[in-house]
Every structure is written in C-alpha cells, then in structure tokens.
Design a protein around this motif. Structure first.
Motif, PDB file in Angstrom:
ATOM      1  N   TYR A 236      15.927  82.684 127.609  1.00  0.00           N
ATOM      2  CA  TYR A 236      15.165  82.538 126.604  1.00  0.00           C
ATOM      3  C   TYR A 236      13.863  83.483 126.427  1.00  0.00           C
ATOM      4  N   THR A 237      13.779  84.257 125.314  1.00  0.00           N
ATOM      5  CA  THR A 237      12.621  84.985 125.356  1.00  0.00           C
ATOM      6  C   THR A 237      12.130  85.188 123.667  1.00  0.00           C
ATOM      7  N   GLY A 238      11.001  85.531 123.419  1.00  0.00           N
ATOM      8  CA  GLY A 238      10.470  85.708 122.020  1.00  0.00           C
ATOM      9  C   GLY A 238       9.131  85.402 121.818  1.00  0.00           C
ATOM     10  N   SER A 239       8.652  84.941 120.681  1.00  0.00           N
ATOM     11  CA  SER A 239       7.364  84.641 120.355  1.00  0.00           C
ATOM     12  C   SER A 239       6.699  83.560 120.755  1.00  0.00           C
ATOM     13  N   TYR A 240       7.448  82.559 121.107  1.00  0.00           N
ATOM     14  CA  TYR A 240       7.112  81.202 121.352  1.00  0.00           C
ATOM     15  C   TYR A 240       6.491  80.946 122.671  1.00  0.00           C
ATOM     16  N   ASN A 241       5.062  80.668 122.592  1.00  0.00           N
ATOM     17  CA  ASN A 241       4.569  80.040 123.841  1.00  0.00           C
ATOM     18  C   ASN A 241       4.805  78.761 124.131  1.00  0.00           C
ATOM     19  N   LEU A 242       4.485  78.022 125.050  1.00  0.00           N
ATOM     20  CA  LEU A 242       5.064  76.767 125.192  1.00  0.00           C
ATOM     21  C   LEU A 242       3.675  75.791 124.733  1.00  0.00           C
ATOM     22  N   VAL A 243       3.923  75.589 123.671  1.00  0.00           N
ATOM     23  CA  VAL A 243       2.813  74.860 122.783  1.00  0.00           C
ATOM     24  C   VAL A 243       3.576  74.239 121.635  1.00  0.00           C
ATOM     25  N   ASP A 244       2.960  73.010 121.136  1.00  0.00           N
ATOM     26  CA  ASP A 244       3.379  72.134 120.125  1.00  0.00           C
ATOM     27  C   ASP A 244       2.275  72.626 119.087  1.00  0.00           C
ATOM     28  N   PRO A 245       2.955  73.422 117.891  1.00  0.00           N
ATOM     29  CA  PRO A 245       2.034  73.879 116.756  1.00  0.00           C
ATOM     30  C   PRO A 245       1.157  72.826 115.930  1.00  0.00           C
ATOM     31  N   GLN A 250      -5.576  73.830 116.109  1.00  0.00           N
ATOM     32  CA  GLN A 250      -5.314  73.175 114.489  1.00  0.00           C
ATOM     33  C   GLN A 250      -6.603  73.463 114.054  1.00  0.00           C
ATOM     34  N   ASN A 251      -7.934  73.895 114.689  1.00  0.00           N
ATOM     35  CA  ASN A 251      -9.270  73.919 114.102  1.00  0.00           C
ATOM     36  C   ASN A 251      -9.452  75.371 113.891  1.00  0.00           C
ATOM     37  N   SER A 252      -8.484  76.300 113.727  1.00  0.00           N
ATOM     38  CA  SER A 252      -8.738  77.774 113.456  1.00  0.00           C
ATOM     39  C   SER A 252      -8.450  77.782 112.068  1.00  0.00           C
ATOM     40  N   GLY A 253      -8.069  77.286 111.351  1.00  0.00           N
ATOM     41  CA  GLY A 253      -7.932  77.577 109.956  1.00  0.00           C
ATOM     42  C   GLY A 253      -6.592  78.290 109.512  1.00  0.00           C
ATOM     43  N   VAL A 254      -5.648  78.568 110.286  1.00  0.00           N
ATOM     44  CA  VAL A 254      -4.736  79.337 109.756  1.00  0.00           C
ATOM     45  C   VAL A 254      -3.252  78.758 109.735  1.00  0.00           C
ATOM     46  N   GLY A 255      -3.276  77.368 109.779  1.00  0.00           N
ATOM     47  CA  GLY A 255      -2.206  76.648 109.900  1.00  0.00           C
ATOM     48  C   GLY A 255      -1.352  76.709 110.820  1.00  0.00           C
ATOM     49  N   GLN A 256      -0.130  76.058 111.091  1.00  0.00           N
ATOM     50  CA  GLN A 256       0.531  75.957 112.168  1.00  0.00           C
ATOM     51  C   GLN A 256       1.346  77.556 112.496  1.00  0.00           C
ATOM     52  N   LEU A 412       2.387  83.419 111.128  1.00  0.00           N
ATOM     53  CA  LEU A 412       3.588  84.178 111.363  1.00  0.00           C
ATOM     54  C   LEU A 412       3.362  84.862 112.727  1.00  0.00           C
ATOM     55  N   HIS A 413       3.943  84.187 113.949  1.00  0.00           N
ATOM     56  CA  HIS A 413       3.747  84.903 115.307  1.00  0.00           C
ATOM     57  C   HIS A 413       4.987  85.401 115.641  1.00  0.00           C
ATOM     58  N   ALA A 414       5.909  85.603 115.011  1.00  0.00           N
ATOM     59  CA  ALA A 414       7.173  86.383 115.246  1.00  0.00           C
ATOM     60  C   ALA A 414       7.288  87.799 115.331  1.00  0.00           C
ATOM     61  N   LYS A 415       7.641  88.466 116.337  1.00  0.00           N
ATOM     62  CA  LYS A 415       7.608  89.649 116.716  1.00  0.00           C
ATOM     63  C   LYS A 415       8.898  90.465 116.425  1.00  0.00           C
ATOM     64  N   THR A 416       9.562  90.812 115.371  1.00  0.00           N
ATOM     65  CA  THR A 416      10.716  91.502 115.157  1.00  0.00           C
ATOM     66  C   THR A 416      10.740  92.486 114.506  1.00  0.00           C
ATOM     67  N   MET A 417      11.631  93.497 114.652  1.00  0.00           N
ATOM     68  CA  MET A 417      11.694  94.882 113.907  1.00  0.00           C
ATOM     69  C   MET A 417      13.359  94.988 113.684  1.00  0.00           C
ATOM     70  N   THR A 418      13.666  95.047 112.639  1.00  0.00           N
ATOM     71  CA  THR A 418      15.072  95.662 112.469  1.00  0.00           C
ATOM     72  C   THR A 418      15.129  97.001 111.693  1.00  0.00           C
ATOM     73  N   VAL A 419      16.061  97.775 111.868  1.00  0.00           N
ATOM     74  CA  VAL A 419      16.380  99.246 111.579  1.00  0.00           C
ATOM     75  C   VAL A 419      17.588  99.301 111.087  1.00  0.00           C
ATOM     76  N   ASP A 420      17.787  99.473 109.651  1.00  0.00           N
ATOM     77  CA  ASP A 420      19.033  99.547 108.914  1.00  0.00           C
ATOM     78  C   ASP A 420      19.822  98.491 109.192  1.00  0.00           C
ATOM     79  N   ASP A 421      21.101  98.508 109.406  1.00  0.00           N
ATOM     80  CA  ASP A 421      21.933  97.215 109.719  1.00  0.00           C
ATOM     81  C   ASP A 421      22.314  97.393 111.071  1.00  0.00           C
ATOM     82  N   GLY A 422      21.810  98.062 112.120  1.00  0.00           N
ATOM     83  CA  GLY A 422      22.436  97.835 113.407  1.00  0.00           C
ATOM     84  C   GLY A 422      21.478  97.938 114.759  1.00  0.00           C
ATOM     85  N   TYR A 423      20.206  97.702 114.378  1.00  0.00           N
ATOM     86  CA  TYR A 423      19.363  97.756 115.548  1.00  0.00           C
ATOM     87  C   TYR A 423      18.201  96.832 115.341  1.00  0.00           C
ATOM     88  N   THR A 424      17.870  96.039 116.351  1.00  0.00           N
ATOM     89  CA  THR A 424      16.799  94.830 116.492  1.00  0.00           C
ATOM     90  C   THR A 424      16.134  95.155 117.694  1.00  0.00           C
TER      91      THR A 424
END
Length: 495
Positions: A236-245, A250-256, A412-424
């Motif tokens: 597994y990999t991606g943007s997710y830290n091992l946290v429960d949103p 919760q006191n930062s005022g940015v939502g989950q 929104l903590h996701a880190k993604t980039m899509t290029v045209d229809d063939g590269y992510t």
C-alpha cells in the motif's frame, strides 16, 4: 600613528565576515535560484538569526555515517533491479507508450528501479475502505508485516490496526514499524511503543532529532513516506497517514482529512519492500547489518513471491523513491517532464501548492498551448504561511488559463496527477519544495489507461465538491492581500 580598534569594531568586522562567508556559501551550495534568494533575504534582513537558521536548515546534511549507509542501500536498489526484476521477465519498458518512455528513463537512470509489468492495483478512496483493507491483509499475514508512516496517531480505528499488528507478531509474523520521529512524536511518547515491543514488534524512529544531532545533521529532513507491505506480496502507498480523521487535528478548523491509497500486488511490491528495508537500514549500523542479512534470505525466497498469472493484471508501473541523499532531483524532474508531456488534459490534486519558477512555467505553458490544466487544492489548509504563499501564484496561473478549484469537503490530502488518458503519478509528494528536495517520499508512475481513468474519476468527484476561482473576483479582493501573499512568497522556497 596609533590606530586603536575597539572590541565593538572587532565584533562588527567579525560579524560582517561571517555574514559574507555564509552569503558566498549560499551562492555556491543552493542550486535552486528561489532558495538562494530566500536565504540571502534572511541573511541580510536578520543576520544573526539567518546564520543560525542556515546552519540548522540551509543544506540537506544527513551526516557522514548515514550517508555511507544510504549509498550502500542505494546500490542495493540498482543491483536488485538488475539481477532479479529484469531477469525474471518483469521488465515492462517495452509496454510503455513511446510518448512516456523518456519520463520512465529519468527515474530508472536515477534510482535504478525499473518499470515492471504484471501488476494489479486497487484504488481506495475513503478511510473506511483503506483501514478495512489494511486490517484484512494484516490479519491474513503469514511471513511479514512492514509499516512505514510519517504520522502514526493511535486513536480511533488506528488502535485496531496496531492491535492487528500485535496479533500478527504473536503468530510469528515478522513485524516492523518505522515512523518519522517528528511526525509521530506523540506515538513515540505513548504506551503503544512498550506494548508493541513487548509482543515482538520492531519499532524504529526515522530521522531522530536532538540538540547534539543538530550539529551534524539537518533536523527538518523528514521521512514522509507511507507504506504497508504484507508478505512482500501486497503493498500500500498513497497520501494516507496512519490516522483516524475523526480524531486527527480536529482543532485545526480545516475539517477531516481526505486521503487515498493504492493497494498493489505484483513485482512492484518487491520494489516497495526494497525502499522500506533501505529506510530501516540507514538509521544505524546494527539495522544495516540485520537488513543485509535478511535480504540475503529474502532474495533466496524470491520465487515464492512471484505473482501467479491468474492473479496478475497487466498494469505497467514504476516505483520512484526520492530523498535528499540522492544526487538527482528525481521526483521534481519526473513531474516537470510529465507536465511538458501533456497534450490534452492535466489534473493535479495537492494539499500544499508552492511552486518554484520552472514548475510555474511548466503549468502556465501547458495551459497556453491548449492543455486543459486543472489544479485542485483544499479551500482551507493547516498552514497559514503555505496558504498565503500558494495564493500569491494564483493570478499568474489564472491569467494563463489554469483552472483552480478549491475543495470544500475537508482538507484534501490526496497527491495525484493525471496526464491525458495514459499516465498517472500517485503517492506522497506535495507540490512544494519540501517534498521535492527535502523529504523522503515515494511515488508510483502508472502507465495504464484504465487506472488513469479510475484516478481521473476520483479527481472529478473532488471537483464536484469544489468551487472554481474566478480571476475577475480574485482581482477584486483588497489590494493589501496581494502585498501579504507576495511577501510570504519570498519565503516559499523554504516552506
């Protein structure tokens, strides 16, 4: 003639000499023009503070011993790829569109990890999906369970994950946790460390800090990777830290926080495991010796890890680890290359967007040559400085035709980039200088139309919860906002 020189004059001369010496060092050492300019501003505006800050944060010093261990493990990346991935027929380079071959070569030449085929991926876009999938795989683990996260926050659902790791260790599974010493500071102060170690789980702190270490290593270099690898078959990999949103910040005022992960099987998981073991090995000499011993056994058993043809989809992908110890700016160069490769559509999601001039030019040029460029960022972020620095670039982007969408469904903590229809490009990298040049990061380059379509669909879901910025409305803001943002922007290369 007697010339008397007071102590005050001596101190002034000494002070001037030190500032000038550090000015020269900045000019020699800082390859990025923006970073060099920012440091020069600090040195001349706040000389004493600037010299002290540069000593602590100016250059990516890893320490000589760590650097040697890092070099040794970097050689392992290359040898591992040459001896096992290519020889076993997993090389997927010939299945890449010629349009993207150059981008793949940038990464292969820098880190030695090749493009592989016969991979399978599943996109997980909610916390419930991510945690449920992780728990199921940990509970089914037979040989090993490896976790590396920037932040581990043992609240809510994360208690279930840590308990599952403990139960796996009790079954005889080799369990190792590597967490960033700063990002997971609260975790290392908690009772969980003693509990985990008592049950046989290895727990390591990545890049520990302290007053003495600060003299030899830069203290703000962080391991920002997020990895879970089970039995060297599932990764597994991606943007997710091992946290429960529901509990985290919760006191930062940015939502989950809104995150995404990719569950992977196939030969690319072996590359992900190689990155994990290298990160553990470089922390100290004992780790290096133990990991090298383990890897000999690991390589002998590699045939048991080969994915079965019936389980494998033919997704072509590449694992790209990046770190300040690597001489090439691999992930930065990959991103720039991918932006210039776009011909029709480019969509980026990033929680933190603070570009430098080359990245800004790549995006604006893409829009000017007719590419549909969309940048999706959170409406609210947990760093005021980053928010102001990011907004300073909006007018230039908007005038060039780049669409900027503010996500209003949380951070929104996701880190993604899509290029045209063939590269992510998918992983842990934010669109800022810290991720490009200072953090240890991991990204997946995915050369597959179907998976690119899945990520694009998720990006569209984010857009449905966003509002676009209008350049006319943006220009109607009070003029002093521009002054504030452009002032903060001067420090953007250091954020």
């Amino acid at each position: 003639m007697n010339i008397e020189i007071s102590w005050t004059q001596i101190l002034i001369y000494l002070y001037t000499a030190v500032v000038l010496a550090f000015t020269v060092r900045v000019l020699y050492q800082q390859r990025n023009t923006g970073s060099a300019f920012a440091w020069l501003v600090i040195l001349f505006a706040f000389p004493l503070l600037g010299v002290f800050a540069y000593l602590l944060l100016g250059e990516p010093r890893l320490g000589s011993a760590r650097a040697k261990r890092s070099d040794e493990m970097n050689r392992f990346y290359s040898d591992f790829a040459d001896q096992y991935l290519s020889d076993m027929g997993w090389d997927g380079t010939d299945k890449i569109s010629p349009h993207y071959l150059g981008i793949a070569k940038v990464a292969t030449d820098s880190v030695g990890l090749d493009v592989t085929q016969n991979n399978h991926m599943k996109l997980l876009s909610t916390t419930d999906e991510i945690v449920s999938a992780m728990l199921a795989d940990i509970e089914a683990a037979r040989k090993s369970c490896l976790l590396a996260f920037y932040i581990i926050d043992p609240q809510g659902k994360i208690k279930e994950v840590l308990n599952a790791v403990i139960e796996a260790a009790k079954r005889g599974v080799d369990c190792i946790i590597l967490a960033d010493a700063v990002g997971s500071h609260a975790f290392f102060k908690s009772e969980w460390i003693a509990r985990l170690r008592a049950e046989g789980v290895e727990v390591h702190a990545a890049l520990p800090v302290g007053p003495l270490r600060t003299l030899f290593t830069r203290s703000d270099l962080r391991n920002h990777r997020k990895l879970l690898i089970v039995d060297e078959k599932i990764g597994y990999t991606g943007s997710y830290n091992l946290v429960d949103p529901k509990f985290f910040k919760q006191n930062s005022g940015v939502g989950q926080w809104v995150d995404v992960m990719m569950r992977c099987t196939g030969p690319m998981v072996l590359e992900m495991a190689a990155v994990f073991y290298a990160d553990v090995a470089v922390e100290n000499d004992q780790n290096l010796t133990e990991v090298q011993h383990y890897l000999k056994r690991y390589i002998e058993d590699i045939h048991e890890i080969i994915p079965e043809p019936s389980q494998a989809q033919d997704i072509v992908a590449q694992v790209i680890p990046s770190a300040p110890s690597q001489t090439e700016r691999i992930i930065y160069e990959t991103i720039i290359s991918a932006i210039y490769a776009a011909t029709e559509k480019l969509v980026i999601t990033s929680p933190y967007f603070v570009p430098d001039e080359p990245l800004l030019m790549a995006l604006t040029t893409a829009a000017k040559r007719g590419v549909d460029v969309t940048l999706i960022v959170p409406a609210k972020v947990d760093s005021l400085m980053v928010r102001y620095a990011s907004q300073a670039y909006y007018p230039v982007l908007l005038r060039a035709g780049v669409k900027i969408a503010l996500f209003e469904g949380g951070l929104l903590h996701a880190k993604t980039m899509t290029v045209d229809d063939g590269y992510t490009l998918f992983g842990t990298v934010n669109m800022d200088m810290r991720s490009f040049f200072l953090n240890l990061e991991i990204s997946l380059a995915i050369y597959d139309q179907n998976m690119t379509a899945e990520v694009s669909t998720l990006q569209q879901q984010y857009l449905a919860q966003s509002r676009y910025i209008s350049i006319k409305k943006w220009q109607k803001r009070a003029k002093w906002w521009g002054l504030v943002e452009n002032t903060v922007r001067l420090m953007s290369p250091l954020l």
